[in-house]
Design a protein around this motif. Structure first.
Motif, PDB file in Angstrom:
ATOM      1  N   TYR A  35       0.878  -1.192  -0.279  1.00 52.08           N
ATOM      2  CA  TYR A  35       0.014  -0.087  -0.002  1.00 52.08           C
ATOM      3  C   TYR A  35       0.804   1.305  -0.638  1.00 52.08           C
ATOM      4  CZ  TYR A  35      -5.003  -1.620   0.158  1.00 52.08           C
ATOM      5  OH  TYR A  35      -5.859  -1.865  -0.345  1.00 52.08           O
ATOM      6  N   LYS A  36       2.382   1.192   0.885  1.00 50.44           N
ATOM      7  CA  LYS A  36       2.553   2.155   0.426  1.00 50.44           C
ATOM      8  C   LYS A  36       2.964   2.730  -1.145  1.00 50.44           C
ATOM      9  CE  LYS A  36       4.487   1.632   6.035  1.00 50.44           C
ATOM     10  NZ  LYS A  36       4.199   3.100   6.334  1.00 50.44           N
ATOM     11  N   TRP A  37       2.982   1.235  -1.618  1.00 51.20           N
ATOM     12  CA  TRP A  37       3.893   1.519  -2.955  1.00 51.20           C
ATOM     13  C   TRP A  37       3.610   2.577  -3.495  1.00 51.20           C
ATOM     14  CZ3 TRP A  37       8.515   2.186  -5.430  1.00 51.20           C
ATOM     15  CH2 TRP A  37       8.341   2.030  -7.133  1.00 51.20           C
ATOM     16  N   LEU A  38       1.845   1.782  -3.843  1.00 56.72           N
ATOM     17  CA  LEU A  38       0.515   2.490  -4.107  1.00 56.72           C
ATOM     18  C   LEU A  38       0.712   3.596  -3.862  1.00 56.72           C
ATOM     19  CD1 LEU A  38      -1.970  -0.151  -3.392  1.00 56.72           C
ATOM     20  CD2 LEU A  38      -0.591   0.185  -5.124  1.00 56.72           C
ATOM     21  N   GLU A  39       0.350   4.068  -2.790  1.00 50.63           N
ATOM     22  CA  GLU A  39       0.335   5.613  -2.613  1.00 50.63           C
ATOM     23  C   GLU A  39       1.966   6.152  -3.593  1.00 50.63           C
ATOM     24  OE1 GLU A  39      -0.311   9.381  -1.037  1.00 50.63           O
ATOM     25  OE2 GLU A  39      -1.372   8.015  -1.538  1.00 50.63           O
ATOM     26  N   HIS A  40       3.096   6.019  -3.469  1.00 50.03           N
ATOM     27  CA  HIS A  40       4.155   6.117  -3.363  1.00 50.03           C
ATOM     28  C   HIS A  40       3.818   6.715  -5.314  1.00 50.03           C
ATOM     29  CE1 HIS A  40       8.561   7.563  -4.383  1.00 50.03           C
ATOM     30  NE2 HIS A  40       8.292   6.196  -5.568  1.00 50.03           N
ATOM     31  N   SER A  41       3.457   5.153  -6.466  1.00 51.05           N
ATOM     32  CA  SER A  41       3.132   5.053  -7.398  1.00 51.05           C
ATOM     33  C   SER A  41       2.611   5.821  -7.673  1.00 51.05           C
ATOM     34  CB  SER A  41       2.542   3.765  -8.015  1.00 51.05           C
ATOM     35  OG  SER A  41       1.452   3.685  -8.052  1.00 51.05           O
ATOM     36  N   LEU A  42       1.720   6.952  -7.261  1.00 47.95           N
ATOM     37  CA  LEU A  42       0.389   8.326  -7.766  1.00 47.95           C
ATOM     38  C   LEU A  42       1.370   9.393  -7.169  1.00 47.95           C
ATOM     39  CD1 LEU A  42      -2.658   7.047  -6.389  1.00 47.95           C
ATOM     40  CD2 LEU A  42      -1.406   7.185  -8.868  1.00 47.95           C
ATOM     41  N   GLN A  43       2.192  10.075  -6.865  1.00 47.43           N
ATOM     42  CA  GLN A  43       2.848  10.985  -6.417  1.00 47.43           C
ATOM     43  C   GLN A  43       3.756  11.664  -7.824  1.00 47.43           C
ATOM     44  OE1 GLN A  43       3.056  12.102  -3.253  1.00 47.43           O
ATOM     45  NE2 GLN A  43       1.991  10.462  -3.093  1.00 47.43           N
ATOM     46  N   PRO A  44       3.075  12.487  -8.371  1.00 42.94           N
ATOM     47  CA  PRO A  44       3.664  13.235  -9.154  1.00 42.94           C
ATOM     48  C   PRO A  44       4.577  13.050  -9.804  1.00 42.94           C
ATOM     49  CG  PRO A  44       2.340  15.090  -7.920  1.00 42.94           C
ATOM     50  CD  PRO A  44       3.218  13.655  -7.124  1.00 42.94           C
ATOM     51  N   SER A  45       5.841  13.689  -8.836  1.00 34.84           N
ATOM     52  CA  SER A  45       7.753  13.160  -8.809  1.00 34.84           C
ATOM     53  C   SER A  45       7.916  11.789  -9.739  1.00 34.84           C
ATOM     54  CB  SER A  45       8.367  13.404  -8.339  1.00 34.84           C
ATOM     55  OG  SER A  45       8.070  12.541  -6.836  1.00 34.84           O
ATOM     56  N   THR A  46       7.551  10.805  -8.991  1.00 38.38           N
ATOM     57  CA  THR A  46       7.589   9.059  -9.468  1.00 38.38           C
ATOM     58  C   THR A  46       6.792   9.293 -11.572  1.00 38.38           C
ATOM     59  OG1 THR A  46       6.917   8.157  -7.442  1.00 38.38           O
ATOM     60  CG2 THR A  46       6.495   7.126  -9.492  1.00 38.38           C
ATOM     61  N   GLN A  47       5.455  10.090 -11.493  1.00 35.06           N
ATOM     62  CA  GLN A  47       4.653   9.613 -12.514  1.00 35.06           C
ATOM     63  C   GLN A  47       5.476  10.195 -13.088  1.00 35.06           C
ATOM     64  OE1 GLN A  47       1.291   8.679 -13.563  1.00 35.06           O
ATOM     65  NE2 GLN A  47       1.360   7.595 -11.943  1.00 35.06           N
ATOM     66  N   GLY A  48       5.620  11.358 -12.782  1.00 37.75           N
ATOM     67  CA  GLY A  48       6.392  12.149 -14.055  1.00 37.75           C
ATOM     68  C   GLY A  48       7.862  11.861 -14.608  1.00 37.75           C
ATOM     69  N   ASP A  49       8.822  11.563 -13.985  1.00 34.43           N
ATOM     70  CA  ASP A  49       9.517  11.024 -14.023  1.00 34.43           C
ATOM     71  C   ASP A  49       9.393   9.607 -15.538  1.00 34.43           C
ATOM     72  OD1 ASP A  49      11.081  12.484 -12.576  1.00 34.43           O
ATOM     73  OD2 ASP A  49      11.832  11.591 -11.115  1.00 34.43           O
ATOM     74  N   LEU A  50       8.742   8.934 -14.396  1.00 37.01           N
ATOM     75  CA  LEU A  50       8.674   7.480 -14.713  1.00 37.01           C
ATOM     76  C   LEU A  50       7.967   7.111 -17.269  1.00 37.01           C
ATOM     77  CD1 LEU A  50       7.859   4.213 -15.552  1.00 37.01           C
ATOM     78  CD2 LEU A  50       6.005   4.383 -14.401  1.00 37.01           C
ATOM     79  N   ALA A  51       6.655   8.470 -16.682  1.00 35.38           N
ATOM     80  CA  ALA A  51       6.212   9.062 -18.129  1.00 35.38           C
ATOM     81  C   ALA A  51       7.656   9.226 -19.065  1.00 35.38           C
ATOM     82  CB  ALA A  51       5.901  10.270 -17.627  1.00 35.38           C
ATOM     83  N   ALA A  52       8.907   9.768 -18.492  1.00 35.86           N
ATOM     84  CA  ALA A  52       9.695  10.722 -19.220  1.00 35.86           C
ATOM     85  C   ALA A  52      10.392   9.381 -19.518  1.00 35.86           C
ATOM     86  CB  ALA A  52      10.836  11.286 -18.003  1.00 35.86           C
ATOM     87  N   TRP A  53      11.151   8.432 -18.144  1.00 34.65           N
ATOM     88  CA  TRP A  53      12.136   7.154 -18.775  1.00 34.65           C
ATOM     89  C   TRP A  53      11.223   6.320 -20.021  1.00 34.65           C
ATOM     90  CZ3 TRP A  53      16.659   5.687 -18.394  1.00 34.65           C
ATOM     91  CH2 TRP A  53      16.759   4.112 -18.477  1.00 34.65           C
ATOM     92  N   PHE A  54       9.936   5.960 -20.082  1.00 34.85           N
ATOM     93  CA  PHE A  54       9.234   4.718 -20.107  1.00 34.85           C
ATOM     94  C   PHE A  54       8.690   5.534 -21.894  1.00 34.85           C
ATOM     95  CE2 PHE A  54       6.446   1.514 -21.539  1.00 34.85           C
ATOM     96  CZ  PHE A  54       6.951   0.814 -21.484  1.00 34.85           C
TER      97      PHE A  54
END
Length: 399
Positions: free
Chosen positions: A315-334
């Motif tokens: 659940y801690k990862w689920l919350e982390h996965s929705l952080q704008p920084s996580t989402q934006g970095d992943l989108a930039a990478w993938f």
């Protein structure tokens, strides 16, 4: 590896997957999944670990590029050590979740309902995911992870399957149709495309053939590439058999496809933004497009195993996965689009127009992956997924 060797590898792997999955029940929107197990009601201390089945490039800790790391900070802040098992296809993800031993999976729509109907994932209590309200409303209750009003996962990223092509081959005439991978033709460099194109080796690729037929054989009446009656299905399989004569290799390993574009003379192929980003990072002469027929695509969901050993860390990862920084970095990478629109602003790696570049405006042009079922939902009987699997094996095996 030539196409015959690739076929043997695929047939062997998909047969193993089929054994692992068994004759799973057809998923429906009414299937409860994880019967008798309600969602978690409260969070406790982290268990110190979380294991994730993920697509390549989806869980990065800076090992490939130090700038892309959304794992190290999570581990430091939560004490939950992340371990990742990379899966190359949705079928492999389903097989791994059936085997167990994992907490989370980044499932695409052609796997998620199978996991729900098989009872392999549990309902997510969105009240325990504070950032749930920031998720794109178009994804919050998407039918590939929402059953009977219950959410069986948290949206992660979405995007399109692209037509990647070699700019030296196509010059000033980039392809505008998927015909360059389905029909034998002379490419702009004056050579045939035979042996110079690739195709994805997952059964869900049959939907790409159906999408092509929607535009080029309207008399078949295909309205949905995942809901095919027998005549429509047979036509799509016939197109894949025709395509097989052109295919130099069937791909499922993203990194291997990058190498093929660089070293094996691939002219065009279905691909993911991830490979295109890697190739362009290598200064390879590669570009990509969504052709006139549109494209299939994926909207991926992070789902929690019904018997997760580390639910609090999960659940801690689920919350982390929705952080704008996580989402934006992943989108930039993938090269994908964030499930959280706020991630499109203010991310240094993604840039001001990163979401636009990654196709944020293409949502309505994408036919998102989902598991084909026998009940078309419109009174017709459609061909279920297990036949997509067996027919794909036959095509790639030359039968």
């Amino acid at each position: 590896m030539d196409v015959r060797a690739a076929s043997l590898v695929f047939v062997g792997s998909i047969a193993t997957i089929a054994l692992g999955c068994g004759q799973a029940q057809a998923p429906t929107r009414e299937s409860p999944g994880a019967q008798g197990v309600g969602p978690k009601q409260a969070l406790g201390p982290g268990e110190g670990a979380v294991s994730i089945v993920a697509w390549a490039g989806y869980v990065e800790r800076g090992e490939t590029d130090k700038a892309y790391d959304w794992v190290t900070g999570f581990e430091r802040d939560t004490g939950c050590k992340v371990s990742v098992k990379i899966a190359a296809t949705s079928d492999e993800m389903v097989a791994l979740m059936n085997e167990g031993g994992f907490d989370l999976v980044t499932a695409s729509g052609d796997a998620s309902l199978r996991l729900v109907s098989g009872g392999k994932v549990q309902e997510v209590n969105t009240a325990l995911v504070p950032s749930w309200s920031t998720v794109d409303p178009r994804l919050q209750s998407a039918p590939w992870h929402t059953v009977g009003g219950k959410h069986y996962g948290v949206p992660y990223q979405w995007g399109s399957n692209l037509l990647a092509y070699n700019t030296k081959v196509f010059g000033s005439k980039p392809p505008t149709s998927w015909s360059v991978v389905f029909e034998e033709t002379t490419l702009p460099d004056g050579k045939s495309n035979k042996g110079r194109v690739q195709a994805f080796d997952g059964p869900i690729y049959l939907a790409d053939a159906a999408l092509y037929l929607m535009a080029h054989k309207p008399e078949l009446g295909i309205k949905d590439p995942y809901a095919l009656d027998r005549k429509q299905f047979d036509a799509a399989v016939a197109l894949l058999r025709q395509q097989r004569k052109l295919v130099g290799r069937y791909w499922h390993d993203a990194v291997a496809q990058v190498d093929d574009f660089v070293n094996e003379g691939v002219a065009a192929s279905s691909s993911w933004p991830y490979q295109v980003n890697l190739l362009q990072g290598k200064k390879a002469p590669i570009a990509a497009t969504i052709p006139s027929e549109g494209a299939t695509g994926w909207a991926d969901t992070t789902m929690l195993h019904a018997k997760a050993a580390h639910p609090n860390c999960a659940y801690k990862w689920l919350e982390h996965s929705l952080q704008p920084s996580t989402q934006g970095d992943l989108a930039a990478w993938f090269g994908s689009v964030p499930a959280v629109p706020a991630a499109c602003q203010g991310n240094k790696l993604l840039g001001e127009k990163g979401c636009e570049t990654n196709g944020a405006g293409n949502f309505d042009r994408i036919h998102f992956w989902r598991t084909p079922v026998a009940n078309c939902g419109d009174g017709r009987e459609c061909v279920p997924y297990h036949e997509w699997v067996t027919s794909t094996i036959a095509v790639i095996g030359g039968r």
